[in-house]
Design an enzyme around this catalytic site. Structure first.
Site, PDB file in Angstrom:
ATOM      1  N   ASP A  37       0.792  -1.288   0.066  1.00 35.87           N
ATOM      2  CA  ASP A  37      -0.239   0.033  -0.043  1.00 35.87           C
ATOM      3  C   ASP A  37       1.004   1.240  -0.022  1.00 35.87           C
ATOM      4  O   ASP A  37       0.898   2.069  -0.913  1.00 35.87           O
ATOM      5  CB  ASP A  37      -1.062   0.084   1.183  1.00 35.87           C
ATOM      6  CG  ASP A  37      -0.425  -0.207   2.512  1.00 35.87           C
ATOM      7  OD1 ASP A  37       0.771  -0.259   2.734  1.00 35.87           O
ATOM      8  OD2 ASP A  37      -1.114   0.227   3.608  1.00 35.87           O
ATOM      9  N   GLU A 160      -1.999   8.809  12.466  1.00 36.05           N
ATOM     10  CA  GLU A 160      -0.985   7.517  12.983  1.00 36.05           C
ATOM     11  C   GLU A 160       0.464   8.099  12.652  1.00 36.05           C
ATOM     12  O   GLU A 160       1.641   7.740  13.385  1.00 36.05           O
ATOM     13  CB  GLU A 160      -1.400   6.219  12.200  1.00 36.05           C
ATOM     14  CG  GLU A 160      -0.705   5.114  12.825  1.00 36.05           C
ATOM     15  CD  GLU A 160      -1.432   3.806  12.639  1.00 36.05           C
ATOM     16  OE1 GLU A 160      -2.721   3.805  12.616  1.00 36.05           O
ATOM     17  OE2 GLU A 160      -1.035   2.854  12.450  1.00 36.05           O
ATOM     18  N   ASP A 172      -5.265  -0.203   5.920  1.00 38.16           N
ATOM     19  CA  ASP A 172      -6.216  -0.612   7.073  1.00 38.16           C
ATOM     20  C   ASP A 172      -7.492   0.430   7.298  1.00 38.16           C
ATOM     21  O   ASP A 172      -8.440   0.084   7.455  1.00 38.16           O
ATOM     22  CB  ASP A 172      -5.365  -0.406   8.314  1.00 38.16           C
ATOM     23  CG  ASP A 172      -4.140  -1.527   8.288  1.00 38.16           C
ATOM     24  OD1 ASP A 172      -4.274  -2.195   7.063  1.00 38.16           O
ATOM     25  OD2 ASP A 172      -3.353  -1.416   9.145  1.00 38.16           O
TER      26      ASP A 172
HETATM   27  C1  GLA Z   1       0.024  -2.239   8.613  1.00 40.33           C
HETATM   28  C2  GLA Z   1       0.046  -1.033   8.150  1.00 40.33           C
HETATM   29  C3  GLA Z   1      -0.737  -1.039   6.534  1.00 40.33           C
HETATM   30  C4  GLA Z   1      -0.033  -2.009   5.648  1.00 40.33           C
HETATM   31  C5  GLA Z   1       0.215  -3.266   6.258  1.00 40.33           C
HETATM   32  C6  GLA Z   1       1.220  -4.350   5.618  1.00 40.33           C
HETATM   33  O1  GLA Z   1      -0.998  -3.126   8.857  1.00 40.33           O
HETATM   34  O2  GLA Z   1      -0.922  -0.144   8.739  1.00 40.33           O
HETATM   35  O3  GLA Z   1      -0.669   0.071   5.822  1.00 40.33           O
HETATM   36  O4  GLA Z   1       1.190  -1.401   5.249  1.00 40.33           O
HETATM   37  O5  GLA Z   1       0.820  -3.132   7.700  1.00 40.33           O
HETATM   38  O6  GLA Z   1       0.647  -4.779   4.300  1.00 40.33           O
END
Ligand code: GLA
Length: 387
Positions: A37, A160, A172
């Site tokens: 992402d 965050e 997420d």
């Molecule tokens: C965490 C981060 C996401 C993503 C995942 C790995 O969950 O918050 O943004 O990068 O790791 O895919």
């Protein structure tokens, strides 16, 4: 949420709390597309049927904000006109959201909020995004801030970055806010274009196995991985000025410039390019109902995360390995940031109980740690209810 008032630690300040608004903010799973992402690539997440529940009301003050976590029996009170970062992690998610809302010139007044979570922290199901996004959605509705769903996801991500110090991608938050029931999202993290694919897994279900370990490396290594990818992009840009992220890089470009890349940047980039490819193939496989093909892509993803991206750990590797000779399991991989948390498994529904027992026994024998199983269903994003 009626039991929370009986807790001994329930704050005096909230004893007359009468909620006017309820928010349900879900955790998420990711079927495939890990660590892509923040490289502007593709991911395949969806919200799950486990949530953080919030209740809100205005409190007739100008700027007194009171938040009580019934799960942690922890109380936070602050003045929305005068606050700074806290040394308590959960408080920074809350404060960060208020700060980002204010940066958008949106005005809030005093409010009370009580929350209760059914999401385990450190399990890789993104309780953090659920906290930020649920809280932001509640304030948005309470004070009619007129923020769109995408804005809520984006400002939560910024909270965050700026208050918690984790430079996460958008997956997420997007999944927590914008998922649709019984669908998975094929999300293009560059354009934020979402394709909703029916979550039809025939006789199979998605099962999470929680290792119950959360290695402390997770946050620092996450930010390091991000830097390694950015370093590759900045070097590749010398020859290919048109590229802005690993999304724009082809296998050929990467091979040609391989020797110029520093440290582990080549290995990390190769993983990202391959994972983006796997997400595309996985989309086709799911749409065509080819579960074996999809499962093999899950195993491929895990292998890349284990050996090339190096964000797995022995507990996750053990569980993925353990699944491999079971004909009723189609695929298994670590999920989320890594260094602990859950594996996600595509398994025949009627074998879940038997397999969970077997895996838990083997896992305990190996690590003397209890294994938790969570069967999840693709669910809707944030839900708001006026009381
Ligand atoms: C965490 C981060 C996401 C993503 C995942 C790995 O969950 O918050 O943004 O990068 O790791 O895919």
């Amino acid at each position: 949420m009626d039991t929370i008032h009986t807790s001994e630690k329930f704050p005096e300040e909230l004893k007359n709390f009468t909620p006017t608004l309820k928010v349900g903010s879900p955790g998420r799973i990711n079927l495939i597309g890990e660590h892509t992402d923040y490289n502007n690539g593709f991911v395949m997440p969806t919200a799950i049927d486990k949530k953080i529940f919030f209740e809100f009301s205005e409190n007739n003050t100008n700027s007194t904000c009171r938040v009580y976590s019934a799960t942690y029996e922890a109380y936070l009170e602050f003045d929305s006109n005068n606050f700074s970062k806290s040394d308590k992690a959960w408080e920074n998610y809350i404060l960060g959201v208020v700060s980002e809302i204010q940066k958008k010139d949106k005005k809030i007044k005093g409010f009370d909020c009580i929350l209760k979570s059914e999401l385990s922290t450190g399990a890789g199901i993104s309780s953090s995004a659920a906290l930020e996004c649920g809280f932001a959605s509640g304030l948005n509705t309470l004070f009619q801030l007129d923020l769109s769903k995408i804005e809520i996801a984006q400002l939560s991500q910024k909270a965050e970055h700026n208050f918690v110090g984790n430079n996460c991608g958008i997956m997420d938050q997007f999944a927590s806010v914008l998922s649709k029931k019984d669908h998975i999202i094929l999300l293009d993290c560059e354009s934020l274009q979402a394709n909703y694919i029916p979550a039809d897994f025939k006789n199979c279900k998605l099962l999470l196995l929680n290792t119950n370990v959360s290695h402390s490396l997770a946050d620092s290594e996450y930010n390091t991985r991000r830097k390694e990818c950015e370093s590759a992009v900045s070097i590749l840009k010398n020859t290919h000025p048109e590229i802005n992220s690993l999304r724009d890089v082809t296998f050929e470009m990467l091979e040609n410039e391989k020797n110029k890349l520093k440290g582990k940047s080549y290995q990390r980039s190769l993983y990202v390019l391959r994972e983006n490819d796997r997400v595309q193939k996985a989309t086709e496989a799911i749409k065509a109902g080819k579960l074996t093909e999809f499962g093999n892509l899950m195993y491929g993803s895990h292998e890349g995360l284990q050996y090339d991206y190096e964000v797995s750990c022995k507990e996750l590797d053990f569980l993925v390995e353990f699944s491999k000779d079971k004909s009723y399991i189609y695929g298994s991989r670590m999920m989320g940031g890594g260094f602990g948390g859950c594996t996600i498994n595509l398994i025949e529904a009627d074998k879940i109980e038997e397999y969970t027992k077997e895996a838990a026994k083997a896992y305990f024998e190996e690590f003397q740690i209890k294994l938790d199983a969570i069967a999840v269903t693709p669910s809707a994003g944030t839900e708001i209810e006026y009381l």
